[in-house]
Design a protein around this motif. Sequence first.
Motif, short mmCIF file in Angstrom:
data_model
loop_
_atom_site.label_atom_id
_atom_site.label_comp_id
_atom_site.label_asym_id
_atom_site.label_seq_id
_atom_site.Cartn_x
_atom_site.Cartn_y
_atom_site.Cartn_z
N LEU A 20 0.84 -1.18 0.00
CA LEU A 20 0.00 0.00 0.00
C LEU A 20 0.89 1.24 0.00
CD1 LEU A 20 -3.29 0.29 1.94
CD2 LEU A 20 -1.73 2.24 1.91
N ALA A 21 0.79 2.06 -1.05
CA ALA A 21 1.70 3.19 -1.24
C ALA A 21 1.40 4.32 -0.27
CB ALA A 21 1.61 3.70 -2.67
N ARG A 22 2.47 4.92 0.28
CA ARG A 22 2.34 6.07 1.17
C ARG A 22 3.34 7.14 0.75
NH1 ARG A 22 3.24 3.53 6.87
NH2 ARG A 22 4.19 1.83 5.70
N ASP A 23 3.07 8.38 1.18
CA ASP A 23 4.00 9.45 0.84
C ASP A 23 5.15 9.49 1.84
OD1 ASP A 23 3.09 10.72 3.13
OD2 ASP A 23 2.04 12.33 2.08
N GLU A 24 6.02 10.51 1.70
CA GLU A 24 7.22 10.56 2.54
C GLU A 24 6.89 10.80 4.01
OE1 GLU A 24 6.61 14.71 0.72
OE2 GLU A 24 6.37 12.59 0.16
N GLY A 59 4.21 9.33 5.45
CA GLY A 59 3.48 8.17 5.92
C GLY A 59 1.99 8.19 5.63
N PHE A 60 1.46 9.25 5.01
CA PHE A 60 0.05 9.31 4.67
C PHE A 60 -0.23 8.43 3.45
CE2 PHE A 60 0.77 13.22 7.02
CZ PHE A 60 -0.33 13.25 7.87
N VAL A 61 -1.44 7.87 3.41
CA VAL A 61 -1.80 6.91 2.37
C VAL A 61 -2.09 7.64 1.06
CG1 VAL A 61 -3.46 5.14 1.70
CG2 VAL A 61 -2.71 5.31 4.09
N LEU A 62 -1.50 7.15 -0.02
CA LEU A 62 -1.72 7.72 -1.35
C LEU A 62 -2.92 7.07 -2.01
CD1 LEU A 62 1.99 7.81 -2.56
CD2 LEU A 62 0.57 9.81 -1.98
N THR A 63 -3.72 7.90 -2.68
CA THR A 63 -4.90 7.39 -3.38
C THR A 63 -5.00 8.05 -4.75
OG1 THR A 63 -6.31 9.12 -2.44
CG2 THR A 63 -6.20 7.03 -1.23
N ALA A 95 -9.01 4.46 -8.45
CA ALA A 95 -10.11 5.41 -8.30
C ALA A 95 -9.72 6.50 -7.29
CB ALA A 95 -11.37 4.68 -7.84
N SER A 96 -10.48 7.58 -7.25
CA SER A 96 -10.06 8.80 -6.54
C SER A 96 -9.69 8.57 -5.08
CB SER A 96 -11.16 9.86 -6.63
OG SER A 96 -12.37 9.37 -6.07
N LEU A 97 -10.39 7.70 -4.36
CA LEU A 97 -10.10 7.43 -2.95
C LEU A 97 -9.57 6.01 -2.74
CD1 LEU A 97 -13.25 9.13 -1.36
CD2 LEU A 97 -10.93 10.05 -1.47
N GLU A 98 -9.20 5.34 -3.83
CA GLU A 98 -8.71 3.97 -3.73
C GLU A 98 -7.20 3.96 -3.60
OE1 GLU A 98 -9.86 -0.32 -5.69
OE2 GLU A 98 -9.67 1.40 -7.02
N THR A 99 -6.70 3.02 -2.82
CA THR A 99 -5.26 2.88 -2.62
C THR A 99 -4.70 1.97 -3.70
OG1 THR A 99 -5.41 0.89 -1.23
CG2 THR A 99 -5.73 3.02 -0.13
N GLY A 130 -9.84 -2.48 -3.81
CA GLY A 130 -10.85 -2.73 -2.80
C GLY A 130 -10.52 -2.16 -1.44
N VAL A 131 -9.37 -1.50 -1.31
CA VAL A 131 -9.00 -0.84 -0.06
C VAL A 131 -8.95 0.66 -0.33
CG1 VAL A 131 -7.25 -0.58 1.75
CG2 VAL A 131 -7.68 -2.83 0.74
N PHE A 132 -9.73 1.43 0.43
CA PHE A 132 -9.87 2.85 0.22
C PHE A 132 -9.38 3.61 1.45
CE2 PHE A 132 -13.07 0.44 -1.99
CZ PHE A 132 -13.03 0.94 -3.29
N ALA A 133 -9.04 4.87 1.27
CA ALA A 133 -8.59 5.71 2.38
C ALA A 133 -9.34 7.03 2.35
CB ALA A 133 -7.09 5.96 2.30
N VAL A 134 -9.86 7.44 3.52
CA VAL A 134 -10.62 8.68 3.61
C VAL A 134 -10.22 9.44 4.87
CG1 VAL A 134 -12.62 7.78 2.36
CG2 VAL A 134 -12.52 7.51 4.84
N GLY A 135 -10.41 10.75 4.84
CA GLY A 135 -10.14 11.56 6.01
C GLY A 135 -8.66 11.87 6.19
N ASP A 136 -8.28 12.15 7.42
CA ASP A 136 -6.95 12.68 7.71
C ASP A 136 -5.82 11.73 7.35
OD1 ASP A 136 -8.38 14.78 8.66
OD2 ASP A 136 -7.66 14.65 10.74
#
Length: 568
Positions: A489-493, A495-499, A515-519, A523-529
């Motif tokens: 699961l890709a993250r930025d420098e 540690g926040f999740v990239l989507t 997709a816009s909020l998909e990691t 089938g795994v999505f990330a929302v919010g902070d």
Amino acid sequence: MPERPADRPVILLVADAHAPLVEQEFRARYDRDYRIVLVGTTGEALDRLRDLVADRVPVAMIAAERHLPDSAGVDLLHQVPAVVSTARRVALISGDEYADALDEMRAALLRRDMDTFVGIPRGARDEEFHVALVELLSEWGWSVARPTVTSTEVVAEPGDRVAAAVRDLLERLGVPNRVLAPDDAAARAILDAAGPGAALPVVRTFAGRVLTGATPSAVAEAMYGGYDSIPPGEIADVVVVGAGPAGLAAAVYAASEGLSTVVLEREAIGGQAGSSSMIRNYLGFPRGISGMRLAQRSRVQAGRFGARFYTGRPVARIEPGPAHEPEHHHVHVDGAQLCARTVVLATGVSYRRLGVPGVDDLVGAGVHYGAASSMAREMADRDVVVVGGGNSAGQAAVHLAKFAGSVTILVRRGSIAETMSDYLVREIAATPTIAVRPRTSVVDGGGEGALQWLVTQDLDTGERSKTHADGLFCLLGAEPDCGWLPGGLARDEHGFVLTGRDVPQERWVDGRPPASLETTLRGVFAVGDVRAGSMKRVASASGEGASVLPLVHTHLAWLRAQEFGADA
């Protein structure tokens, strides 16, 4: 034992031309639970308030007519915090002058001279009038008054840090509670139920369950569902990890659309937002709403649609569905496993630590990470320091100022206006007991068993100074808790999740971004902070939680097509 009239909190009415109507309206609704006191002038009102404060009588609300014989009602309400800072302040406007008064009332709100204004009822059953009053009284009762009826008791020695953490959890959940010393007569039955030699703290929940050696996690699990009750082999359509505003919004919309929905939360439902004393810029709540109330209502709403909540343990890992079983992922917590067709990551962020050993050693003993709204009452007439320049820090400072003798905000930037909403900047400027020290950091601190002093440093000159402090509340910005996420699961420098299109192009599949909020895990999505690029605001997190549902439906449709052998 029934409450005596003298024990009831006071609602002070200040009215002249409409005094009989105002008194009748308040007595008809509130006379049982509050003592209604009517005076006719600003001078009388301030004298009565001083007498009530001297007699230690709680004052819940002051409602003042717009025109009084010796001043404007707004001028009186402006003076009230100097006498009693916790009382809610309401301006009463007659119907024939309502339109003419609007600009004046809005300006007074911006100056924080009052909490709200309402039109004096001109007939029976003016429920909008009473909704405004009940909302203010409800927030006063939660944040200021000691509960008259408790549903959960905590038995602990004075100064017990674990008990303080349990109490903070209960306050964030909106559960009326009280702390009893072991030798208190009211604690005897609880300790008898716990058995001889029971480890403190002992907690008796609203369901009657008694927990010994209680921790916040154990209390949360006992109150809102333990993972051991998850049916084995169940596959949920949506598993939401995290129950802050984003996760709660996702749960409401998923469950309302008929999807089997499970929400996992390691701490208090509501996340960091749940500890905010008052959110004033959330759509649809013109008088503001506390984070606890917002979380409480959202949880109930999701539950009514069928969402199930399990709390008290963190998610340990997510295992993406293997090639032979791509229809679901495996979500693991300590001692339990769930299968999920889709996963929504809404874990939010945690506050950064100061990294000052003398200070961090006193966490729970005067030092708190987060707003710790349960401790505000304990700071009465004390000196408090808030570290942080975001909205959460501003909300905490304003709330603490209702109790503390002084509140000092320390920020590393040149001004709180750089990172804080304008309405909070104005409110802080209008509160005489709040001071702001820009370009300042905490470098040391200590005390005998509890925080007593801090050393601060001017970041421009390097000069250090020692100051007395009874409480330190650290709201230092966001860092994601994502170390448990799978490596794919890709993250930025940071540690926040990239989507979506923020995912590096080399990680795209068939030349297309997720997709816009998909990691990067289908089938795994990330929302919010927790999501890279998010606004870090309650409203935007809620919006993302709602916006993820069409993407969830799309993925579920793809899974169905795979199952029946259709071309995806």
